[in-house]
Design a protein around this motif. Sequence first.
Motif, mmCIF file in Angstrom:
data_model
loop_
_atom_site.group_PDB
_atom_site.id
_atom_site.type_symbol
_atom_site.label_atom_id
_atom_site.label_comp_id
_atom_site.label_asym_id
_atom_site.label_seq_id
_atom_site.Cartn_x
_atom_site.Cartn_y
_atom_site.Cartn_z
ATOM 1 N N GLN A 74 -50.499 -65.121 -19.604
ATOM 2 C CA GLN A 74 -51.611 -64.514 -18.853
ATOM 3 C C GLN A 74 -52.130 -65.385 -17.710
ATOM 4 O OE1 GLN A 74 -53.083 -61.200 -19.168
ATOM 5 N NE2 GLN A 74 -50.983 -61.064 -19.903
ATOM 6 N N SER A 75 -51.201 -65.784 -16.837
ATOM 7 C CA SER A 75 -51.607 -66.552 -15.659
ATOM 8 C C SER A 75 -52.219 -65.620 -14.616
ATOM 9 C CB SER A 75 -50.395 -67.260 -15.053
ATOM 10 O OG SER A 75 -50.744 -67.796 -13.806
ATOM 11 N N PRO A 76 -53.283 -66.065 -13.951
ATOM 12 C CA PRO A 76 -53.870 -65.227 -12.902
ATOM 13 C C PRO A 76 -53.105 -65.302 -11.577
ATOM 14 C CG PRO A 76 -55.104 -67.260 -13.125
ATOM 15 C CD PRO A 76 -54.021 -67.318 -14.153
ATOM 16 N N ALA A 77 -52.012 -66.072 -11.519
ATOM 17 C CA ALA A 77 -51.302 -66.264 -10.249
ATOM 18 C C ALA A 77 -50.749 -64.935 -9.721
ATOM 19 C CB ALA A 77 -50.161 -67.260 -10.421
ATOM 20 N N THR A 78 -50.655 -64.854 -8.407
ATOM 21 C CA THR A 78 -50.037 -63.695 -7.765
ATOM 22 C C THR A 78 -48.560 -63.995 -7.528
ATOM 23 O OG1 THR A 78 -52.091 -63.088 -6.687
ATOM 24 C CG2 THR A 78 -50.058 -62.297 -5.662
ATOM 25 N N VAL A 79 -47.728 -62.989 -7.738
ATOM 26 C CA VAL A 79 -46.300 -63.153 -7.487
ATOM 27 C C VAL A 79 -45.878 -62.207 -6.375
ATOM 28 C CG1 VAL A 79 -44.000 -62.765 -8.475
ATOM 29 C CG2 VAL A 79 -45.775 -63.900 -9.842
ATOM 30 N N ASN A 91 -43.959 -72.528 -11.028
ATOM 31 C CA ASN A 91 -44.850 -73.538 -10.442
ATOM 32 C C ASN A 91 -46.245 -72.962 -10.249
ATOM 33 O OD1 ASN A 91 -42.394 -75.159 -8.227
ATOM 34 N ND2 ASN A 91 -42.824 -75.452 -10.382
ATOM 35 N N ALA A 92 -46.304 -71.694 -9.856
ATOM 36 C CA ALA A 92 -47.603 -71.040 -9.658
ATOM 37 C C ALA A 92 -48.350 -70.978 -10.987
ATOM 38 C CB ALA A 92 -47.408 -69.643 -9.078
ATOM 39 N N THR A 93 -47.636 -70.649 -12.060
ATOM 40 C CA THR A 93 -48.258 -70.580 -13.390
ATOM 41 C C THR A 93 -48.883 -71.925 -13.760
ATOM 42 O OG1 THR A 93 -46.599 -68.966 -14.080
ATOM 43 C CG2 THR A 93 -47.804 -70.084 -15.839
ATOM 44 N N GLY A 94 -48.107 -72.972 -13.600
ATOM 45 C CA GLY A 94 -48.582 -74.304 -13.972
ATOM 46 C C GLY A 94 -49.733 -74.757 -13.106
ATOM 47 N N LEU A 95 -49.633 -74.479 -11.823
ATOM 48 C CA LEU A 95 -50.674 -74.898 -10.886
ATOM 49 C C LEU A 95 -52.010 -74.238 -11.226
ATOM 50 C CD1 LEU A 95 -51.466 -76.447 -8.351
ATOM 51 C CD2 LEU A 95 -50.433 -74.638 -6.967
ATOM 52 N N CYS A 96 -51.951 -72.940 -11.533
ATOM 53 C CA CYS A 96 -53.184 -72.210 -11.865
ATOM 54 C C CYS A 96 -53.880 -72.799 -13.091
ATOM 55 C CB CYS A 96 -52.875 -70.735 -12.132
ATOM 56 S SG CYS A 96 -52.715 -69.818 -10.608
ATOM 57 N N LYS A 97 -53.102 -73.352 -14.011
ATOM 58 C CA LYS A 97 -53.680 -73.891 -15.247
ATOM 59 C C LYS A 97 -54.662 -75.029 -14.970
ATOM 60 C CE LYS A 97 -49.632 -72.901 -18.188
ATOM 61 N NZ LYS A 97 -50.079 -72.166 -19.376
ATOM 62 N N ALA A 147 -57.016 -61.365 -5.650
ATOM 63 C CA ALA A 147 -58.355 -61.252 -6.240
ATOM 64 C C ALA A 147 -58.288 -60.849 -7.715
ATOM 65 C CB ALA A 147 -59.183 -60.226 -5.456
ATOM 66 N N THR A 148 -57.165 -60.240 -8.123
ATOM 67 C CA THR A 148 -57.030 -59.774 -9.511
ATOM 68 C C THR A 148 -56.849 -60.963 -10.442
ATOM 69 O OG1 THR A 148 -55.844 -57.904 -8.581
ATOM 70 C CG2 THR A 148 -55.723 -58.152 -10.964
ATOM 71 N N PRO A 149 -57.653 -61.083 -11.513
ATOM 72 C CA PRO A 149 -57.496 -62.216 -12.426
ATOM 73 C C PRO A 149 -56.297 -62.057 -13.378
ATOM 74 C CG PRO A 149 -59.398 -60.873 -13.067
ATOM 75 C CD PRO A 149 -58.831 -60.245 -11.849
ATOM 76 N N GLU A 150 -55.717 -60.859 -13.461
ATOM 77 C CA GLU A 150 -54.542 -60.648 -14.320
ATOM 78 C C GLU A 150 -53.250 -60.913 -13.526
ATOM 79 O OE1 GLU A 150 -56.788 -57.597 -14.416
ATOM 80 O OE2 GLU A 150 -57.859 -58.920 -15.803
ATOM 81 N N LYS A 203 -56.014 -68.592 -4.881
ATOM 82 C CA LYS A 203 -55.171 -68.810 -3.685
ATOM 83 C C LYS A 203 -53.691 -68.971 -4.019
ATOM 84 C CE LYS A 203 -58.680 -71.057 -0.919
ATOM 85 N NZ LYS A 203 -59.184 -72.358 -0.479
ATOM 86 N N VAL A 204 -53.392 -69.163 -5.316
ATOM 87 C CA VAL A 204 -52.013 -69.511 -5.672
ATOM 88 C C VAL A 204 -51.115 -68.272 -5.698
ATOM 89 C CG1 VAL A 204 -50.530 -70.535 -7.424
ATOM 90 C CG2 VAL A 204 -52.795 -71.507 -6.974
ATOM 91 N N VAL A 205 -50.041 -68.325 -4.912
ATOM 92 C CA VAL A 205 -49.087 -67.221 -4.835
ATOM 93 C C VAL A 205 -47.672 -67.779 -5.013
ATOM 94 C CG1 VAL A 205 -48.170 -65.357 -3.386
ATOM 95 C CG2 VAL A 205 -50.592 -65.951 -3.247
ATOM 96 N N GLY A 206 -46.972 -67.302 -6.014
ATOM 97 C CA GLY A 206 -45.568 -67.692 -6.227
ATOM 98 C C GLY A 206 -44.665 -66.700 -5.510
ATOM 99 N N VAL A 207 -43.741 -67.218 -4.692
ATOM 100 C CA VAL A 207 -42.907 -66.333 -3.868
ATOM 101 C C VAL A 207 -41.429 -66.585 -4.145
ATOM 102 C CG1 VAL A 207 -42.247 -65.775 -1.498
ATOM 103 C CG2 VAL A 207 -44.631 -66.212 -2.032
ATOM 104 N N MET A 208 -40.659 -65.521 -4.252
ATOM 105 C CA MET A 208 -39.203 -65.671 -4.289
ATOM 106 C C MET A 208 -38.498 -64.386 -3.865
ATOM 107 S SD MET A 208 -38.265 -65.761 -8.297
ATOM 108 C CE MET A 208 -39.202 -67.267 -8.478
ATOM 109 N N GLY A 209 -37.224 -64.500 -3.582
ATOM 110 C CA GLY A 209 -36.439 -63.349 -3.138
ATOM 111 C C GLY A 209 -35.902 -62.555 -4.318
#
Lengths: 197, 586
Positions: free
Chosen positions: B430-435, B390-396, B500-503, B405-411
Amino acid sequence: MANQVTNIFLAGVGGQGTLLASEVLSEALMLAGHDVKKSEIHGMSQRGGSVTSHVRFGPKVYSPIIPEGEADILFGFELLETYRYLPWLKKGGKIIANDLKIIPAPVAMGQAEYLGDIPERLCAAVPGAKIVNGMELARQAGNLRTVNIALVGALSKELDIPEETWQQAMRNQVPERFLAENLKAFELGRQFKSPLT
Amino acid sequence: MKQTILSGNEAIARGAFEAGVKVASAYPGTPSTEILENVVQYKEIDASWAPNEKVALEVAIGACFGGARALATMKHVGLNVAADPLFTQSYIGVRGGLVIVVADDPEMHSSQDEQDSRNYAKFAKVPMFEPADSEEARLFTRLAYEVSEQFDTPVLLRSNTRISHGKSVVNLDDPVSGLPEPGLERNPTKFVMLPAHARQRHPVVEQRIKDLEKWSCDQPFNRIEDGEGEVGVITSGIAYQYAKEVFPKAHILKLGMVHPLPKDLIRSFAERCKTLYVLEELDPFIEEQIRAMGISVIGKDVFPICGELTPGRVKAALSGEPDPAAYEVEAELPNRPPNMCPGCSHRGVFFQLKQLGAYVTGDIGCYTLAALPPLSALDSCVCMGAGISNATGLCKVLGPEERQKVVGVMGDSTFLHTGINSLMDLVYNQSPATVVILDNRATGMTGRQDNPATGFTLGGDVTNAVDIETICRALGVKDIQVIDPYDLELTRNALKKAMATPEPSVVIARRTCMLERRGGAERKAPLVVEADKCVACKACLKIGCPAIEWNAEAGEKGKAVVNQMLCVGCEVCRQVCKFDAFRSSK
């Protein structure tokens, strides 16, 4: 047939040992020759949430859930949870409640208040409601964690099951190393006389 | 025959043992989890946790190819994950008996939806049994293996929360004997579903359902209980128990097999009744098929589709209003929502994500509770693995500023379940999202089960522990930070840097779950509040720790108090307090 079924509604907080209490209760009822069903919710509600367990017994039990408003006994492990489920009790039903407050999150955060007069409210609704100081009984038994079984002891006075059957049920359900203190807690609960009655 | 009292899940495990099952596999999921936890106690059965439900079913199918009886268990949404092998296995059929237990959760006591799994039986064209109590759970599990082998089909057994977690009296039986020894058998036209082979199998599947329908009309699991008068009720599973409470005098057709329906039996039953009800939980699954037969019934026009049935709800649906209660609660009571445990390793991460203004796409686990106040730090939850994708898609679709601001979280368990694929996509594209991977070394919400990263099997044996960092690296993540979420400053800095990292960047927050069974979780002396230092700013209440209580009576404006029974000394509150009011009680 349905009216020969007796319904016990357990209410408490996740982590209080209501599960073991309902196991011992159901085991004793089965050993005493009844058909027994019990139902409860595990999973998300265990994380400190409100927990209920339905125990039903009689010659033949169908639904594992108590029909709303038909509990013969409301068996509470915590005051707020006991009061919350008062509407499940049928007219003329009995209450056995642990005299213990566990503060829920909204109260801990200062956003809601915990009613200070729940024992009085319970006794006003149901004269003779038994308010048990379960923590004190558990302390006397030597382990605070036996509070659930001390409460089962207090409940046992309301049910026509021989004491040996209760002891057998505990031997079947309680791990060996905790058995002695639980038998003691049960006995203390069974002898408990409510100061309010 | 020995009598005992078992939960539905224990009874299914017993039934599998009695049926001679050799292999059982599952991914934990409420309310199905305890089936495998009980199966593992029968040493005759090889029982294991799989990383997800699809793998679990495929492991069971493999054993079935070898000629052994095999079991896969899952919750309703788990069957969505396992649907792919299910549909094709329906064409293949079985060698050794194959049973899939699916446990629905009407009322969503611990689930994100209340889908009705009976639709899968119809969709995949396989038979489905539905027990009404623990004794039937045991009996139908046994029976399902006989049906599986007799009709050459996988068989579904549908439980639900009330069956799985309800207890009732069960008669234990001896295990079957004389089952064939497993071994290799080549049968390509049956086991290899090439188009040419599958075209041959499809008509077999269609005929199989017709044969089952005829056969099931005079089987004891579909039975008529004679009543008085002209009212009849067709029902199955838990709803049968409510029918017996609410319609004590009616004729009842109790269906033990809900797919395919015994149409001739239903027709002859309907002829005896002037008024016919269909009482079933969730979808009008039986009702619609009976209506399609040209028989008029009363069903979901009266009884609710949403939520679970109860005797009271069924009664109220019939009379139009609930029975008045004898006693009322004469006050507004504070509710008691579930919460992360004291010392939960997720708390600090979500506190800091909130502080940083992150938009958090989450998914399924204890951490979903971060959506509740006061943390209120989770912005979406769909299904297992969705947190990252979801984070990947949202960032697009976002501009450069919001994208950060987009952070994908899971256990950890969810990452291994389906999150790996999501992270692969995130890096690949190459999504800039944070995981953030919340690695608490356990499958927490279902009751701290082991998973491939904990280093232990379902049976408690030591095994390989998946190295999550190495997996992330192999997927192509270059920016990986491993942090201790008890250290709030470290957590904040790591999250800030990753955002802050774009990668593609991954933060692994590692701390053992407080409920972990092997003593891996650290417990220290509880903290106390130094009353003279507490200025009633209530900052500590924002972390939502059950061990911190507000004493409104203390001081002028009230003061925080630490519950000494609950506190495990994680010191997250201490770091939040600007006035240094928390100290160890030691």
